[in-house]
Design a protein around this motif. Structure first.
Motif, PDB file in Angstrom:
ATOM      1  N   LEU A 156       1.698 -23.546 -14.982  1.00 46.74           N
ATOM      2  CA  LEU A 156       0.678 -23.847 -15.990  1.00 46.74           C
ATOM      3  C   LEU A 156      -0.699 -23.346 -15.534  1.00 46.74           C
ATOM      4  N   LEU A 157      -1.054 -23.621 -14.301  1.00 45.78           N
ATOM      5  CA  LEU A 157      -2.375 -23.243 -13.797  1.00 45.78           C
ATOM      6  C   LEU A 157      -2.447 -21.750 -13.484  1.00 45.78           C
ATOM      7  N   ALA A 158      -1.326 -21.199 -12.975  1.00 47.60           N
ATOM      8  CA  ALA A 158      -1.333 -19.783 -12.590  1.00 47.60           C
ATOM      9  C   ALA A 158      -1.615 -18.913 -13.805  1.00 47.60           C
ATOM     10  N   ALA A 159      -1.046 -19.290 -14.942  1.00 47.49           N
ATOM     11  CA  ALA A 159      -1.231 -18.489 -16.151  1.00 47.49           C
ATOM     12  C   ALA A 159      -2.717 -18.354 -16.475  1.00 47.49           C
ATOM     13  N   LEU A 160      -3.484 -19.418 -16.218  1.00 45.97           N
ATOM     14  CA  LEU A 160      -4.926 -19.346 -16.459  1.00 45.97           C
ATOM     15  C   LEU A 160      -5.647 -18.582 -15.359  1.00 45.97           C
ATOM     16  N   ARG A 161      -5.334 -18.953 -14.130  1.00 51.16           N
ATOM     17  CA  ARG A 161      -6.137 -18.457 -13.006  1.00 51.16           C
ATOM     18  C   ARG A 161      -5.889 -16.984 -12.691  1.00 51.16           C
ATOM     19  N   MET A 162      -4.691 -16.480 -13.033  1.00 53.44           N
ATOM     20  CA  MET A 162      -4.395 -15.091 -12.692  1.00 53.44           C
ATOM     21  C   MET A 162      -5.326 -14.114 -13.402  1.00 53.44           C
ATOM     22  N   ARG A 163      -5.668 -14.424 -14.642  1.00 55.99           N
ATOM     23  CA  ARG A 163      -6.543 -13.507 -15.393  1.00 55.99           C
ATOM     24  C   ARG A 163      -7.990 -13.819 -15.070  1.00 55.99           C
ATOM     25  N   LYS A 164      -8.621 -12.963 -14.297  1.00 55.44           N
ATOM     26  CA  LYS A 164      -9.992 -13.213 -13.870  1.00 55.44           C
ATOM     27  C   LYS A 164     -10.991 -12.773 -14.939  1.00 55.44           C
ATOM     28  N   SER A 165     -12.085 -13.506 -15.027  1.00 56.27           N
ATOM     29  CA  SER A 165     -13.198 -13.113 -15.894  1.00 56.27           C
ATOM     30  C   SER A 165     -14.000 -12.014 -15.198  1.00 56.27           C
ATOM     31  N   GLY A 166     -14.909 -11.399 -15.942  1.00 56.28           N
ATOM     32  CA  GLY A 166     -15.789 -10.392 -15.351  1.00 56.28           C
ATOM     33  C   GLY A 166     -16.579 -10.961 -14.185  1.00 56.28           C
ATOM     34  N   ALA A 167     -17.046 -12.208 -14.326  1.00 60.52           N
ATOM     35  CA  ALA A 167     -17.836 -12.826 -13.250  1.00 60.52           C
ATOM     36  C   ALA A 167     -16.969 -13.039 -12.012  1.00 60.52           C
ATOM     37  N   GLU A 168     -15.718 -13.401 -12.227  1.00 60.66           N
ATOM     38  CA  GLU A 168     -14.828 -13.606 -11.080  1.00 60.66           C
ATOM     39  C   GLU A 168     -14.534 -12.289 -10.367  1.00 60.66           C
ATOM     40  N   ILE A 169     -14.323 -11.235 -11.152  1.00 59.68           N
ATOM     41  CA  ILE A 169     -14.048  -9.930 -10.528  1.00 59.68           C
ATOM     42  C   ILE A 169     -15.267  -9.460  -9.743  1.00 59.68           C
TER      43      ILE A 169
END
Lengths: 329, 329
Positions: free
Chosen positions: B95-108
Motif C-alpha cells: 500500500l505504501l510502496a505504491a505511493l512512495r515509489m513515484r517521486k515528486s519533482g521536489a523529491e527527485i
C-alpha cells in the motif's frame, strides 16, 4: 558463534518454555553470533543453530516461538502467515535482556573506550565557535568530532538551541545559535560495536536569565541519581530518586522522560530507568543517567553520562566535567 | 500532515480493503506526516489521523489492520495480543510502496542534491592516500567526507580491500590496504531526508592482475542496465538484462545480489531490481543500478549509481565518472 552465550541463551529458552528462537540481523544476532549476516538465525535448545534465508521451514507447527524484538513487522507477518494460528509467537526481549544486561569485563572496557571517545568529542566541541552557526551545521560538526575521536558510526546527534532545548525530542533545524542561547547537546555513536551516549549543556557567551540556577538543580539531581545506583536497587527506584529530587526542587512537572536506559551494543536497551521497570540492578549492568528539566518556550537542561554498577555503586564511564560549557567567550 | 499524501493513502486503504493503518516512527511516518514523533499514527479511511502512545485502543476488534512494515516485532506482538485472533494484520508495504515509489519533482531534486554530495565525497576520497591505512580508518574518513559534503547522516560505508572486495556484505576490518589492492567503496547517507548511494572501485597505485578486464565488464553491464530502465519495463526485466549481460561475459555465477533497489527516504526501498519484482517502472521512480562481479579469494568489482526513470529512459543522478579510481600514484 559464542558457545558460552549460546549455552546461556539455550538455558533461558528452556526456563521460558521457548521451542525456537529466531533472530534477524540485529544487535541480538551480533551478541550471540559475534557477527551479522543477512538472513535469520534459528536456535533450538539442542542441535546446531541454523543460519537460513527463510526461518519458516525450520519451525515446527505448534511451537512456541520467541522472535528477535528487532525483527521487522513484515518479516514477522510473513512467518506467522506460513505457520498458521497454532504457532505461538512472543518477543524474545525478556529472554535476551536477561543475558545482555550483565556486561562482561571486556564489554565494560569497550563501553569505557566509547565513553572516553565521546568525552573527547565534547571537549573539541567546547573549543568551537557556536555563535552564528545553525543547529544543523553544528550537528554536522559534532558528527565529524565523534568520528575523529574514533567512533565507527554516529547514532545520535541532538543540537537544540534556546527554546528548542525545552523539547526533549528536538531534531536539528536551520535555527541560528546566538549569544545568550543555552544549547542542549546529546551525542553518541558506535565504537568497536559498543555505544556512547553523553549530554552536556552549552551556553554561547553567557547563559540566559535564571538558567544557571535551574542547571545547578539538574547537576545535583544527576549526582543523586548516580548515587542511587547500587546492586539490589530496582531500575524504577533509581528513577524515583531522580523524580523525587526534581519535584523537591519545584520542577517536578517539567521532567518529561525516563531517568536513563541501558547502553551496550544498542544505544537504548534494557534496563529502562522508568517507573515501570522492576529490573533488579546487578554489578556489571551499564546504563545512562540523564535527568533533565524542560521549561516550555524558555529552555531546558539535560546532563547524561553512562555509568556501570559495581559492587559498591556506580562508576562513571564518562569523565567529562559536568559543568556548564561556555563557548565564544 | 500532508493532506494530498493522506488522501492518496486513504484511497489505497479502500482499494486494499484496509480498515486501519498503523504507522510507527519511520520513513513511512515521515512521508505521510512530514515529521517524526514518538508514538503511533493511526489512520482510518475517514476521520482525522490520531497520534497516540498506544494504538490498540483505537483499533476495533475484527478490523483488517495494515501495519508499518518498519514496525518492530515487539510492538506488533503487543498489539496482536491485545486485539486477539479475530483481528487480521498485514504489512502495509504494498500500500505504501505504491505511493512512495513515484517521486515528486521536489523529491527527485532532493535525491539529486544527495547524489551530488556523494559524488563530492568520492572525488575527495580519490585525493587521499590509501596505502598503509586500514579499512576501518578509511571508513571513518569516508564518513567525514560524506558529512563535509553536506550529508546530515551517514547510513552506509563499505570499504573492502583485496580479497574482501569479493564479499558483497563485507564490513570494514583492521586489514591494511596495500599497493596493488582493489578496494570496493560503497557509501551513502541522508541529505535533507533523502538518501545517496554510490559505489566505485579504487585501486592503490596499480590494479591487481587481470582486474581491469573484469572491471570493464562491470562497467559495460552498468551501462546496459541503465539503458534498460524505461517506462513500462518491469523491475525483474531490468534485473534480467543485467544478469544476462554478466552471464554472456562468462561471469554469470559470480553475481551474488540484485541489480538494484529503490532509493528515497530510505536507503533501500521498493522497487527491487530482482527476479521476483513485477513492479512496472514509471517516470519518477528512482533506483540504484549496482551490477557486480565477485571472484572469491581474489577480488570483486561493483559500480553503483542512483538513476531516475524519465519519459525517455534513465537519467543518472550521480555524475561521478565510472572509471576505475587510481590512488597513491
Amino acid at each position: 558463534m559464542s558457545d558460552d552465550r549460546l549455552e546461556r541463551v539455550r538455558a533461558r529458552m528452556v526456563e521460558h518454555g521457548v521451542d525456537v528462537l529466531v533472530l534477524r540481523p540485529s544487535s541480538n544476532l551480533r551478541y550471540l553470533a559475534r557477527s551479522v549476516r543477512h538472513g535469520f538465525l534459528v536456535i533450538t535448545p539442542d542441535g546446531p543453530p541454523a543460519h537460513v534465508p527463510d526461518a519458516s521451514p525450520l519451525i515446527p507447527a505448534g511451537s512456541r516461538v520467541a522472535v528477535d524484538p528487532q525483527m521487522l513487522a513484515h518479516e514477522l507477518l510473513s512467518i506467522q502467515e506460513r505457520l498458521g494460528p497454532q504457532t505461538l509467537f512472543a518477543s524474545a526481549e525478556p529472554l535476551l535482556a536477561a543475558l545482555r544486561m550483565r556486561k562482561s569485563g571486556a564489554e565494560i572496557a569497550a563501553l569505557e573506550r566509547a565513553a572516553v571517545a565521546a568525552d573527547r568529542a565534547v571537549a573539541s566541541a567546547a573549543e568551537l565557535s557556536w555563535s552564528g552557526a545553525t543547529e544543523r551545521e553544528m550537528a554536522r560538526l559534532l558528527r565529524r568530532l565523534l568520528l575523529e575521536a574514533g567512533h565507527d558510526e554516529v547514532t545520535l546527534v541532538t543540537v537544540a538551541a534556546g527554546e528548542h532545548s525545552a523539547d526533549p525530542y528536538h531534531r536539528p533545524t536551520e535555527r541560528t545559535i546566538n549569544p545568550g542561547d543555552a544549547v542542549l547537546v546529546n551525542i553518541g555513536g558506535r565504537y568497536e560495536d559498543y555505544c556512547s551516549d553523553i549530554a552536556r549543556m552549552f551556553v554561547v557567551a553567557e547563559p540566559p536569565e535564571d538558567f544557571e540556577a535551574m542547571y545547578s538543580v539538574v547537576l545535583a539531581v544527576h549526582g543523586a541519581a548516580c548515587e542511587a545506583v547500587r546492586p539490589g536497587v530496582t531500575a524504577a527506584e533509581i528513577d524515583e530518586v531522580c523524580r523525587d529530587a526534581i519535584a523537591a526542587s519545584g520542577y517536578g512537572s517539567f521532567f518529561a522522560h525516563r531517568t536513563g536506559h541501558g547502553v551496550g551494543l544498542d544505544q537504548f536497551e534494557p534496563p529502562y530507568l522508568s517507573p515501570g521497570d522492576r529490573t533488579v540492578i546487578e554489578p556489571g549492568m551499564t546504563m545512562s543517567i540523564q535527568p533533565a528539566i524542560y521549561l516550555p518556550g524558555l529552555y531546558g537542561a539535560r546532563i547524561e553520562d553512562v555509568v556501570v554498577c559495581t559492587d559498591v555503586g556506580a562508576r562513571r564511564l564518562n569523565q567529562s566535567p559536568r559543568l556548564l560549557i561556555v563557548t565564544d567567550r
